[in-house]
Every structure is written in C-alpha cells, then in structure tokens.
Write a protein that holds these residues in place. Structure first.
Motif, PDB file in Angstrom:
ATOM      1  N   LYS A  86       0.826  -1.207   0.000  1.00 29.24           N
ATOM      2  CA  LYS A  86       0.000   0.000   0.000  1.00 29.24           C
ATOM      3  C   LYS A  86       0.865   1.264   0.000  1.00 29.24           C
ATOM      4  O   LYS A  86       0.501   2.274  -0.612  1.00 29.24           O
ATOM      5  CB  LYS A  86      -0.931   0.000   1.222  1.00 29.24           C
ATOM      6  CG  LYS A  86      -2.131  -0.921   1.074  1.00 29.24           C
ATOM      7  CD  LYS A  86      -3.013  -0.444  -0.074  1.00 29.24           C
ATOM      8  CE  LYS A  86      -4.148  -1.419  -0.354  1.00 29.24           C
ATOM      9  NZ  LYS A  86      -4.952  -1.000  -1.521  1.00 29.24           N
ATOM     10  N   ILE A  87       1.974   1.190   0.706  1.00 37.61           N
ATOM     11  CA  ILE A  87       2.885   2.345   0.712  1.00 37.61           C
ATOM     12  C   ILE A  87       3.408   2.591  -0.703  1.00 37.61           C
ATOM     13  O   ILE A  87       3.445   3.732  -1.177  1.00 37.61           O
ATOM     14  CB  ILE A  87       4.061   2.108   1.694  1.00 37.61           C
ATOM     15  CG1 ILE A  87       3.566   2.179   3.142  1.00 37.61           C
ATOM     16  CG2 ILE A  87       5.168   3.137   1.480  1.00 37.61           C
ATOM     17  CD1 ILE A  87       4.598   1.772   4.176  1.00 37.61           C
ATOM     18  N   ARG A  88       3.793   1.507  -1.371  1.00 39.20           N
ATOM     19  CA  ARG A  88       4.289   1.644  -2.743  1.00 39.20           C
ATOM     20  C   ARG A  88       3.217   2.215  -3.671  1.00 39.20           C
ATOM     21  O   ARG A  88       3.493   3.106  -4.488  1.00 39.20           O
ATOM     22  CB  ARG A  88       4.738   0.271  -3.259  1.00 39.20           C
ATOM     23  CG  ARG A  88       6.073  -0.186  -2.684  1.00 39.20           C
ATOM     24  CD  ARG A  88       6.411  -1.577  -3.174  1.00 39.20           C
ATOM     25  NE  ARG A  88       7.660  -2.057  -2.600  1.00 39.20           N
ATOM     26  CZ  ARG A  88       8.049  -3.320  -2.632  1.00 39.20           C
ATOM     27  NH1 ARG A  88       7.270  -4.242  -3.186  1.00 39.20           N
ATOM     28  NH2 ARG A  88       9.209  -3.680  -2.104  1.00 39.20           N
ATOM     29  N   GLU A  89       2.000   1.694  -3.523  1.00 38.25           N
ATOM     30  CA  GLU A  89       0.894   2.180  -4.360  1.00 38.25           C
ATOM     31  C   GLU A  89       0.619   3.654  -4.109  1.00 38.25           C
ATOM     32  O   GLU A  89       0.391   4.430  -5.045  1.00 38.25           O
ATOM     33  CB  GLU A  89      -0.375   1.360  -4.088  1.00 38.25           C
ATOM     34  CG  GLU A  89      -0.321  -0.062  -4.626  1.00 38.25           C
ATOM     35  CD  GLU A  89      -1.551  -0.875  -4.234  1.00 38.25           C
ATOM     36  OE1 GLU A  89      -2.451  -0.312  -3.581  1.00 38.25           O
ATOM     37  OE2 GLU A  89      -1.604  -2.067  -4.583  1.00 38.25           O
ATOM     38  N   ALA A  90       0.647   4.025  -2.826  1.00 37.80           N
ATOM     39  CA  ALA A  90       0.387   5.420  -2.466  1.00 37.80           C
ATOM     40  C   ALA A  90       1.475   6.333  -3.020  1.00 37.80           C
ATOM     41  O   ALA A  90       1.195   7.421  -3.539  1.00 37.80           O
ATOM     42  CB  ALA A  90       0.305   5.562  -0.948  1.00 37.80           C
ATOM     43  N   GLU A  91       2.717   5.883  -2.900  1.00 40.52           N
ATOM     44  CA  GLU A  91       3.835   6.689  -3.414  1.00 40.52           C
ATOM     45  C   GLU A  91       3.745   6.841  -4.923  1.00 40.52           C
ATOM     46  O   GLU A  91       4.025   7.910  -5.469  1.00 40.52           O
ATOM     47  CB  GLU A  91       5.167   6.038  -3.014  1.00 40.52           C
ATOM     48  CG  GLU A  91       5.492   6.219  -1.528  1.00 40.52           C
ATOM     49  CD  GLU A  91       6.771   5.509  -1.113  1.00 40.52           C
ATOM     50  OE1 GLU A  91       7.204   4.591  -1.857  1.00 40.52           O
ATOM     51  OE2 GLU A  91       7.334   5.867  -0.069  1.00 40.52           O
ATOM     52  N   ARG A  92       3.352   5.738  -5.591  1.00 39.70           N
ATOM     53  CA  ARG A  92       3.190   5.811  -7.040  1.00 39.70           C
ATOM     54  C   ARG A  92       2.093   6.789  -7.432  1.00 39.70           C
ATOM     55  O   ARG A  92       2.230   7.537  -8.406  1.00 39.70           O
ATOM     56  CB  ARG A  92       2.863   4.418  -7.596  1.00 39.70           C
ATOM     57  CG  ARG A  92       4.052   3.464  -7.597  1.00 39.70           C
ATOM     58  CD  ARG A  92       3.620   2.061  -7.969  1.00 39.70           C
ATOM     59  NE  ARG A  92       4.735   1.131  -8.026  1.00 39.70           N
ATOM     60  CZ  ARG A  92       4.613  -0.160  -8.226  1.00 39.70           C
ATOM     61  NH1 ARG A  92       3.395  -0.700  -8.379  1.00 39.70           N
ATOM     62  NH2 ARG A  92       5.674  -0.949  -8.263  1.00 39.70           N
TER      63      ARG A  92
END
Length: 392
Positions: A86-92
C-alpha cells in the motif's frame, strides 16, 4: 503484535497520507485469502475483521469464531506485506499526481543509465525516460550529467507512473522562452508559432499586445542575453525570432529571412505561395538541404514554392513556345493612298463600304461610277491604282 500494527498504521497515515480504513481493509482482504487456504477453499462464508481500536483480528466461519494457531503466525507477515504494498501504491499515486500536474513543464535531473538508445533520467523521487526519438541528434551525454527536459507524457503502468521526456520537441524551446522572458509569462508577448529541426535550427514568430514593447527585442534580451542562455541550453542550436504579421505577404518575408523576396504569387484557396527571388538569393531562401524553406513553411502554415527570376522567365518562354501561333492577318491597305482618291472621294467610298484597296480592286468601272461624284475616268484611275498596289 496488534499494538505494533496499530502504531505502524497510525504512522503511515501521518507520513504518507494513506487513510487508516484503506490499510485495515487491505489487511483484512489479505487475511481472508490466507484464512481460506487454511480452512479450505470450499468455505465461502469466512469473514475476517480487525478491531480498529484494539487491533484484534477476528476470523468467523458460519457465524462462529474460528481459533487457529496459524492465524497469529501469518497475521504479522501478511500485515507487513500489505502495508509495504500500500505504501508503494500510495507513493506511485503521489508521484503520478505530481508529474501529471507538471505536464508541459521543464524538469531537471541527472543521467542515470542508458537502455537501448533511451536515456533513463533520475528525477530524485522517480525515474523518467528520454526516448531516442525525443533526443537531439547532436547532443551526447554521459552518466551523471545534469539534464533538463520537457515533460511530454505521464501514464500509469503496472510498475508505476511512466514519465516521458523530450528535448527535441518545439514545445521544449517554447517553454524555455516562457521561463526566460517575463513579458511572455505576463501575457504581453505571445509566441504565435514555432517550427524546429532539433539540434540544427528553430524559427519562432512572436507578437506584442503592447505597441511600446518590441516582441523580438524582448525575446532576444539586452545584448542578446536571454536568447544566448537558451542557445546554450540547446548546445548551440540556431534560433531565428521573427515578428508575426496578420498580412501573409509580410509574415512570409520575415519567415524566410535572411533571404530577400522579389515577388510573391499568393493562392489563398490552396494556401500556397510562389516565391520569386533573385538568383543570388535562391540558395539563401532554400537553405542548407532545404532547411530554411521547410521551417518557414511550417512556421506560417502555407506551402512554399521558391523560384529564381531566371527560372520564371525561362518557364514563360517555354510555355509561350508550346502555344500554337495565331495566323497573322494581312494588314488592310488604306484607300487614301490610291490615285484619284481625294478626301471627298474617300468619304464616298468608305460610306459605300469600300474601305480597303482589296475591295476596290475587285470592282469594275461601272460599279464605281454608280457612286455620287465619281466619274468614269476617276473610276478607271482608282481601280487601276488599286490593282497596281496589289500587284495585279
């Protein structure tokens, strides 16, 4: 373990801006998949919930809570994986949103690596691609070089946002002028059109809404400082700045500079112009490998056909030679030159329709004597003179 998950979720909400419910729902969904593997895929009534206050995980099947030692073991691992995802998705999403807003702007980065002719540019938080097709053919870079480029495209992919850069587009040059010239930013000076052959030459037409401000001078700057900075950024590319004009003929003269035009034949319907120049101006107007005329044509949006004065004259001669000559009419002989024809007789003859030597030569004496004022001897003299002139 529950307290640890809650602490991590709180921290992520504050630092990354991801809502708690989003994280809880993602973890619950992942734990549900794990529970189905443990309890059996045939069970469709399994539910997994996490208490938002205590962090306690509750697994139910058929309305009854299920206790399993395996849930505790996989819960921490699953939660960790979901949170990282989720962190990766949010950062993307943040990166995509940030650079999507910067479409049409210029960004600065460093050359990170090369892939099949493409340059991968490190922008700090993410990487961008400068495709070979968007590079200037005259520019060369090495790893670590600072590079500025125009944000051409931003799209979402499974691997995150893809940012496409350009250094060869005309829009890149336009944006450089917008950043360098305050009058453009303020809306006083407007870039009307721009055409470019990357690495070689750019032509740009400008217009000023304020008569007191010279649009070309504003873009060039004091002692050429403004345009010099842009030329430096473009590694020496030539830039022609001309004044835009609503009158196409005047606009063309500026667009084709430094060539001097002798004459133009404008076809508004076809949006084409025949440009006639002196022989010594032909190569200047066309430019090296036709570059000057190509750029001028794109700049004004009209098709151009450049010819020298000598070529036009030769073409006219050839065209004239191809046309069949009309048979020449024999000049009519004047009757006043005949013997026996004075002013009075001339008037009588013309009134009778005998206005040429040929007509009179075809008559006999009796015909002429029928006319008022012309006797037999005069008639004979006139006819004889007419036949003599015609060589009869």
């Amino acid at each position: 373990m529950n307290a640890e998950i809650l602490a991590i979720i709180d921290s992520i909400e504050r630092e990354k801006g991801i809502p708690k419910d989003t994280l809880f729902e993602a973890i619950e969904s992942a734990l549900l998949s794990a529970a189905k593997k443990i309890l059996g895929k045939d069970k469709t009534d399994i539910t997994v919930t996490i208490d938002r206050e205590s962090g306690k995980i509750k697994v139910e099947s058929g309305g009854k809570e299920v206790e399993s030692g395996e849930f505790g073991r996989i819960a921490a691992q699953t939660a960790k994986q979901v949170i990282i995802q989720k962190i990766r998705e949010a950062e993307r999403e943040i990166i995509f949103g940030d650079y999507h807003k910067r479409l049409g702007s210029i960004v600065t980065g460093s050359v990170h690596r090369f892939e099949r002719g493409n340059i991968i540019v490190d922008l700090g938080k993410t990487e961008a691609i400068l495709p070979k097709s968007q590079q200037c053919p005259t520019e060369r870079y090495k790893q670590g070089d600072r590079i500025r480029a125009y944000v051409l495209e931003v799209t979402k992919t499974n691997r995150g946002p893809q940012i496409i850069l350009s250094r060869s587009s005309a829009a890149f040059v336009k944006k450089l002028f917008e950043l360098e010239v305050p009058e453009i930013t303020e809306g006083i000076v407007e870039i009307k059109s721009i055409s470019r052959e990357a690495g070689e030459r750019t032509k740009m037409s400008v217009y000023s809404k304020d008569e007191k401000i010279d649009p070309v001078g504003a873009c060039v700057g004091m002692r050429g400082n403004r345009v010099k900075d842009i030329v430096k950024e473009l590694h020496g590319e030539k830039i022609d700045i001309v004044r835009w004009n609503v009158e196409i003929g005047e606009y063309l003269k500026a667009a084709l500079s430094p060539a001097e035009i002798s004459k133009t034949n404008i076809n508004k319907e076809k949006k084409s112009i025949e440009v006639i120049v002196k022989k010594d101006q032909l190569s200047i107007a066309i430019g090296k490998h036709g570059q000057n005329v190509r750029l001028a044509s794109r700049l004004i949006g009209w098709e151009l056909d450049i010819r020298s004065e000598e070529e036009v004259k030769e073409a006219k001669k050839t065209e004239k030679a191809k046309k069949p000559e009309k048979p020449k009419e024999k000049p009519k002989s004047a009757i006043k030159t005949l013997d026996g024809v004075g002013k009075k007789a001339e008037g009588v003859l013309v009134e009778a329709g005998l206005d040429t030597v040929e007509k009179i030569a075809s008559l006999n004496t009796e015909d002429l004597t029928k006319l008022s004022g012309i006797g037999k001897k005069t008639a004979e003299k006139i006819i004889k003179s007419a036949k003599s002139k015609l060589g009869e």
